[in-house]
Design a protein around this motif. Structure first.
Motif, PDB file in Angstrom:
ATOM      1  N   TYR A   7       1.242  -1.521   0.045  1.00 38.64           N
ATOM      2  CA  TYR A   7       0.069   0.013  -0.302  1.00 38.64           C
ATOM      3  C   TYR A   7       0.785   1.555  -0.178  1.00 38.64           C
ATOM      4  O   TYR A   7       0.536   2.443  -0.882  1.00 38.64           O
ATOM      5  CB  TYR A   7      -1.252   0.115   1.097  1.00 38.64           C
ATOM      6  N   ILE A   8       2.144   1.449   1.165  1.00 35.64           N
ATOM      7  CA  ILE A   8       2.732   2.103   1.172  1.00 35.64           C
ATOM      8  C   ILE A   8       3.780   2.719  -0.313  1.00 35.64           C
ATOM      9  O   ILE A   8       3.199   4.201  -1.086  1.00 35.64           O
ATOM     10  CB  ILE A   8       3.911   1.970   2.043  1.00 35.64           C
ATOM     11  N   SER A   9       3.687   2.218  -1.207  1.00 31.10           N
ATOM     12  CA  SER A   9       4.592   1.789  -2.477  1.00 31.10           C
ATOM     13  C   SER A   9       3.774   2.487  -3.825  1.00 31.10           C
ATOM     14  O   SER A   9       4.409   3.386  -4.317  1.00 31.10           O
ATOM     15  CB  SER A   9       4.999   0.358  -3.266  1.00 31.10           C
ATOM     16  N   SER A  10       2.388   2.894  -2.980  1.00 29.35           N
ATOM     17  CA  SER A  10       1.127   3.243  -4.532  1.00 29.35           C
ATOM     18  C   SER A  10       0.769   4.726  -3.743  1.00 29.35           C
ATOM     19  O   SER A  10       0.208   5.556  -4.521  1.00 29.35           O
ATOM     20  CB  SER A  10      -0.530   2.862  -4.177  1.00 29.35           C
ATOM     21  N   THR A  11       1.665   5.876  -2.537  1.00 26.73           N
ATOM     22  CA  THR A  11       1.351   6.624  -2.208  1.00 26.73           C
ATOM     23  C   THR A  11       2.304   7.639  -2.795  1.00 26.73           C
ATOM     24  O   THR A  11       3.503   6.986  -3.937  1.00 26.73           O
ATOM     25  CB  THR A  11       1.004   6.707  -1.009  1.00 26.73           C
ATOM     26  N   ASN A  12       2.557   8.977  -2.575  1.00 26.70           N
ATOM     27  CA  ASN A  12       2.934   9.798  -3.185  1.00 26.70           C
ATOM     28  C   ASN A  12       4.282  10.252  -2.081  1.00 26.70           C
ATOM     29  O   ASN A  12       4.769  10.850  -2.651  1.00 26.70           O
ATOM     30  CB  ASN A  12       2.349  11.240  -3.449  1.00 26.70           C
ATOM     31  N   GLY A  13       4.927   9.229  -1.918  1.00 25.47           N
ATOM     32  CA  GLY A  13       6.320   9.589  -0.671  1.00 25.47           C
ATOM     33  C   GLY A  13       6.098  10.328   0.936  1.00 25.47           C
ATOM     34  O   GLY A  13       6.790  10.994   1.324  1.00 25.47           O
ATOM     35  N   LYS A  14       4.499  11.667   0.583  1.00 20.83           N
ATOM     36  CA  LYS A  14       4.646  12.090   1.422  1.00 20.83           C
ATOM     37  C   LYS A  14       4.245  11.647   2.861  1.00 20.83           C
ATOM     38  O   LYS A  14       4.704   9.979   3.045  1.00 20.83           O
ATOM     39  CB  LYS A  14       3.216  12.821   1.676  1.00 20.83           C
ATOM     40  N   ALA A  15       4.347  12.457   3.937  1.00 20.67           N
ATOM     41  CA  ALA A  15       4.036  11.680   5.582  1.00 20.67           C
ATOM     42  C   ALA A  15       2.887  11.179   5.660  1.00 20.67           C
ATOM     43  O   ALA A  15       1.917  11.996   5.466  1.00 20.67           O
ATOM     44  CB  ALA A  15       5.016  12.820   6.411  1.00 20.67           C
ATOM     45  N   PHE A  16       2.988  10.124   6.343  1.00 20.89           N
ATOM     46  CA  PHE A  16       1.789   9.669   7.396  1.00 20.89           C
ATOM     47  C   PHE A  16       2.017  10.366   8.368  1.00 20.89           C
ATOM     48  O   PHE A  16       2.977   9.966   9.159  1.00 20.89           O
ATOM     49  CB  PHE A  16       1.301   8.460   7.538  1.00 20.89           C
ATOM     50  N   ALA A  17       0.671  11.287   9.173  1.00 20.78           N
ATOM     51  CA  ALA A  17       0.594  11.713  10.423  1.00 20.78           C
ATOM     52  C   ALA A  17       0.128  11.073  11.752  1.00 20.78           C
ATOM     53  O   ALA A  17      -1.248  10.575  11.044  1.00 20.78           O
ATOM     54  CB  ALA A  17       0.099  13.238  10.366  1.00 20.78           C
ATOM     55  N   VAL A  18       0.490  10.528  12.399  1.00 21.12           N
ATOM     56  CA  VAL A  18      -0.477   9.524  13.200  1.00 21.12           C
ATOM     57  C   VAL A  18      -0.037  10.436  14.941  1.00 21.12           C
ATOM     58  O   VAL A  18       0.503  10.640  15.014  1.00 21.12           O
ATOM     59  CB  VAL A  18       0.038   8.406  13.666  1.00 21.12           C
ATOM     60  N   LEU A  19      -1.726  10.678  15.249  1.00 21.11           N
ATOM     61  CA  LEU A  19      -1.774  11.457  16.181  1.00 21.11           C
ATOM     62  C   LEU A  19      -2.887  10.408  17.179  1.00 21.11           C
ATOM     63  O   LEU A  19      -3.944   9.663  16.676  1.00 21.11           O
ATOM     64  CB  LEU A  19      -3.719  12.390  15.659  1.00 21.11           C
ATOM     65  N   GLY A  20      -2.624  10.587  18.779  1.00 21.69           N
ATOM     66  CA  GLY A  20      -2.702   9.754  19.544  1.00 21.69           C
ATOM     67  C   GLY A  20      -2.026   8.987  19.308  1.00 21.69           C
ATOM     68  O   GLY A  20      -2.307   7.599  18.219  1.00 21.69           O
ATOM     69  N   LEU A  21      -0.957   8.200  20.436  1.00 19.73           N
ATOM     70  CA  LEU A  21      -0.117   6.816  21.107  1.00 19.73           C
ATOM     71  C   LEU A  21      -0.147   6.477  21.757  1.00 19.73           C
ATOM     72  O   LEU A  21       0.452   5.279  22.493  1.00 19.73           O
ATOM     73  CB  LEU A  21       1.509   7.630  20.506  1.00 19.73           C
ATOM     74  N   GLY A  22      -1.817   5.496  21.511  1.00 19.47           N
ATOM     75  CA  GLY A  22      -2.178   4.500  23.036  1.00 19.47           C
ATOM     76  C   GLY A  22      -1.600   3.022  22.339  1.00 19.47           C
ATOM     77  O   GLY A  22      -0.895   3.486  21.143  1.00 19.47           O
ATOM     78  N   ARG A  23      -2.649   2.119  22.381  1.00 21.07           N
ATOM     79  CA  ARG A  23      -1.980   0.952  22.146  1.00 21.07           C
ATOM     80  C   ARG A  23      -1.951   1.026  20.086  1.00 21.07           C
ATOM     81  O   ARG A  23      -0.806   0.788  19.566  1.00 21.07           O
ATOM     82  CB  ARG A  23      -2.362  -0.020  22.202  1.00 21.07           C
ATOM     83  N   SER A  24      -3.469   1.184  19.745  1.00 20.95           N
ATOM     84  CA  SER A  24      -3.336   0.772  18.322  1.00 20.95           C
ATOM     85  C   SER A  24      -3.065   2.174  17.890  1.00 20.95           C
ATOM     86  O   SER A  24      -2.225   2.068  16.481  1.00 20.95           O
ATOM     87  CB  SER A  24      -5.492   1.288  18.239  1.00 20.95           C
ATOM     88  N   GLY A  25      -2.880   2.990  18.170  1.00 23.22           N
ATOM     89  CA  GLY A  25      -1.882   4.236  17.910  1.00 23.22           C
ATOM     90  C   GLY A  25      -0.528   4.512  17.275  1.00 23.22           C
ATOM     91  O   GLY A  25       0.453   4.250  16.102  1.00 23.22           O
ATOM     92  N   LEU A  26       0.117   3.892  18.650  1.00 21.78           N
ATOM     93  CA  LEU A  26       2.076   3.464  18.756  1.00 21.78           C
ATOM     94  C   LEU A  26       2.138   1.848  17.197  1.00 21.78           C
ATOM     95  O   LEU A  26       2.544   2.273  16.567  1.00 21.78           O
ATOM     96  CB  LEU A  26       2.345   2.908  19.990  1.00 21.78           C
ATOM     97  N   THR A  27       0.646   1.143  17.270  1.00 26.29           N
ATOM     98  CA  THR A  27       1.056  -0.405  16.489  1.00 26.29           C
ATOM     99  C   THR A  27       0.673   0.312  14.929  1.00 26.29           C
ATOM    100  O   THR A  27       1.525   0.294  14.010  1.00 26.29           O
ATOM    101  CB  THR A  27       0.280  -0.862  16.444  1.00 26.29           C
ATOM    102  N   ALA A  28      -0.010   1.693  15.152  1.00 31.76           N
ATOM    103  CA  ALA A  28       0.087   1.540  13.305  1.00 31.76           C
ATOM    104  C   ALA A  28       0.676   2.903  12.988  1.00 31.76           C
ATOM    105  O   ALA A  28       1.399   2.435  11.954  1.00 31.76           O
ATOM    106  CB  ALA A  28      -0.945   2.949  13.350  1.00 31.76           C
TER     107      ALA A  28
END
Length: 470
Positions: A7-28
């Motif tokens: 999936y990442i290879s099909s994106t445009n190389g920009k950043a993925f911002a992740v907000l909230g670093l509980g268990r699910s957020g940190l896993t993501a």
């Protein structure tokens, strides 16, 4: 952990911002970084940021970042998207045209060829999710279960096209989907809940209905018919004609649906009024609410190809869910039921409606209204044992309508209830912990409260119950 590299290879190389670093957020964040994405991680809580640093993630304050460099905002479902007001980071993302999703959406984008079953509703989600997963697993299918129940989506195993993801979905998660289309979507029931996050009951229902979005005629929508709100949802989805709809009920006969009548599970959707099983013989699925759960699970499992025999075999071996009408022990003819998850009166009503000759342990930190709504179930209760900070208030609400005793703590309540049940002459007495309250006055979680109940029961079971008070 799910591999997102394709999936990442099909994106445009920009950043993925992740907000909230509980268990699910940190896993993501970790899954994205491990898969080669540029990740900007942020949590308003310093403890969350410390976890990110320990995981070697790049910390970027999303309150002041360059949104032109961001591909997607992956936001933890617990963070407000709309009500009572959007988180400032969510507002900035929307203003800059950046999509906002949750980690379940990332799972779908990584493994689109698998089958996805989604379950939502106010009550019964967890039991139904677990029951479906158990039935599928017992039938030899490749299954992963999680989402709002236990395991974050991106911690699940990577399944191929023969695999089935069974995902409990909260209203918060459903608000954060954009392309996921469930092959089978279950909408169990609705009662007012989380209105602070959705504005009103209409907003709450709207969020829950997201589970049907993007479904086609090849997909299935399974909808409960045991409350007015859900019947309205069924009518709305059925009228679209874009998806196969199956109504379900734990107590009412339905045309072209799956329902339970007089304890019998009946199929009028895949067959014509076929009797499937006598649910009264399945100990772990008592009461009309569990009968609705069974009807939902049957409809879902038939929709993905299981036979009647495979489904019923799975139901009979279902161990139940911890702290949800969990059969903790049977001793000297007394059943001890751990329903610590019943943290409000509506949940306690489901347990009280499932048994007779109840010795009821209730109390804790009360919700609005207390136990006033439970008076119709008092004829089933032989005595109440009140614990926690709500004990005096519950005693006043009960008044002369029911015999009760203020016990204060759970160990005292279990001992007294067990002794009274042992001395009764009634058939099949039940000692039921169904508190109708949060646990926070005496326990950090309902799980710890339920575990303590089971410990108390184990101590009692080492000797004849009648000797406890001697």
């Amino acid at each position: 952990m799910i591999d997102l590299s394709t999936y990442i290879s099909s994106t445009n190389g920009k950043a993925f911002a992740v907000l909230g670093l509980g268990r699910s957020g940190l896993t993501a964040a970790c899954a994205l970084a491990k898969s080669g994405a540029k990740v900007w991680a942020w949590d308003d809580n310093p403890a969350g940021r410390k976890k990110a640093e320990e995981a070697d993630l790049e910390l970027v304050d999303l309150n002041s970042c360059d949104w032109n460099a961001v591909q997607t905002l992956v936001m933890s479902p617990g963070i407000p998207l709309t009500h009572p007001s959007p988180h400032p980071v969510a507002s900035s993302a929307i203003q800059n045209g950046v999509e906002i999703i949750c980690e379940v959406e990332l799972l779908y984008r990584a493994v689109r060829n698998a089958t996805f079953i989604g379950i939502t509703g106010t009550n019964g989600k967890s039991t139904t999710t677990s029951l479906i997963a158990h039935i599928l697993t017992s039938a030899g299918r490749s299954v992963a279960v999680g989402g709002n129940l236990g395991t974050p989506a991106l911690e699940l195993p990577q399944l191929d096209r023969t695999g089935i993801y069974v995902l409990e979905m909260s209203s918060y998660q459903l608000d954060l989907l954009s392309s996921l289309a469930f092959d089978v979507a279950l909408f169990m029931n609705i009662s007012p809940d989380h209105l602070d996050r959705h504005g009103d009951i209409d907003g709450y229902i709207k969020a829950k209905k997201h589970i049907f979005e993007r479904q086609t005629k090849n997909d299935t929508a399974i909808i409960g018919m045991d409350d007015d709100y859900s019947r309205g949802v069924f009518d709305a989805i059925n009228q679209t004609g874009t998806v196969r709809t199956i109504p379900i009920s734990g107590s009412t006969r339905l045309a072209e649906g799956i329902f339970v009548a007089e304890g019998l599970l009946i199929d009028d959707a895949f067959a014509s009024q076929m009797d499937i099983a006598d649910l009264s013989s399945i100990e772990r699925l008592p009461g009309n609410h569990n009968h609705q759960n069974a009807a939902a699970a049957f409809a879902a499992c038939r929709s993905v190809g299981l036979t009647n025999e495979e489904i019923i075999t799975g139901m009979k071996s279902f161990p139940g869910l911890a702290h949800r009408q969990e059969l903790a022990k049977v001793k000297n003819g007394i059943r001890y039921i751990n329903d610590s998850k019943a943290t409000n009166a509506d949940a306690a009503a489901r347990a009280l409606s499932s048994y007779d000759n109840i010795y009821w342990i209730a109390g804790g930190r009360a919700k609005e209204g207390g136990i006033e709504s439970l008076s119709p179930y008092y004829p089933r209760i032989r005595k109440a044992y009140l614990i926690g900070e709500s004990a005096d208030a519950f005693a006043k609400q009960i008044g002369n309508a029911l015999s009760y005793e203020i016990c204060g703590t759970l160990d005292v309540a279990v001992t007294k209830a067990a002794n009274d049940a042992a001395q009764s002459t009634e058939t099949d007495p039940v000692v039921l912990l169904s508190p109708a309250c949060a646990s926070w006055d005496q326990y950090r979680s309902f799980e710890l409260r339920g575990d303590h109940f089971k410990e108390c029961v184990e101590k009692i079971s080492h000797q004849p119950v009648k000797e406890i008070a001697s």
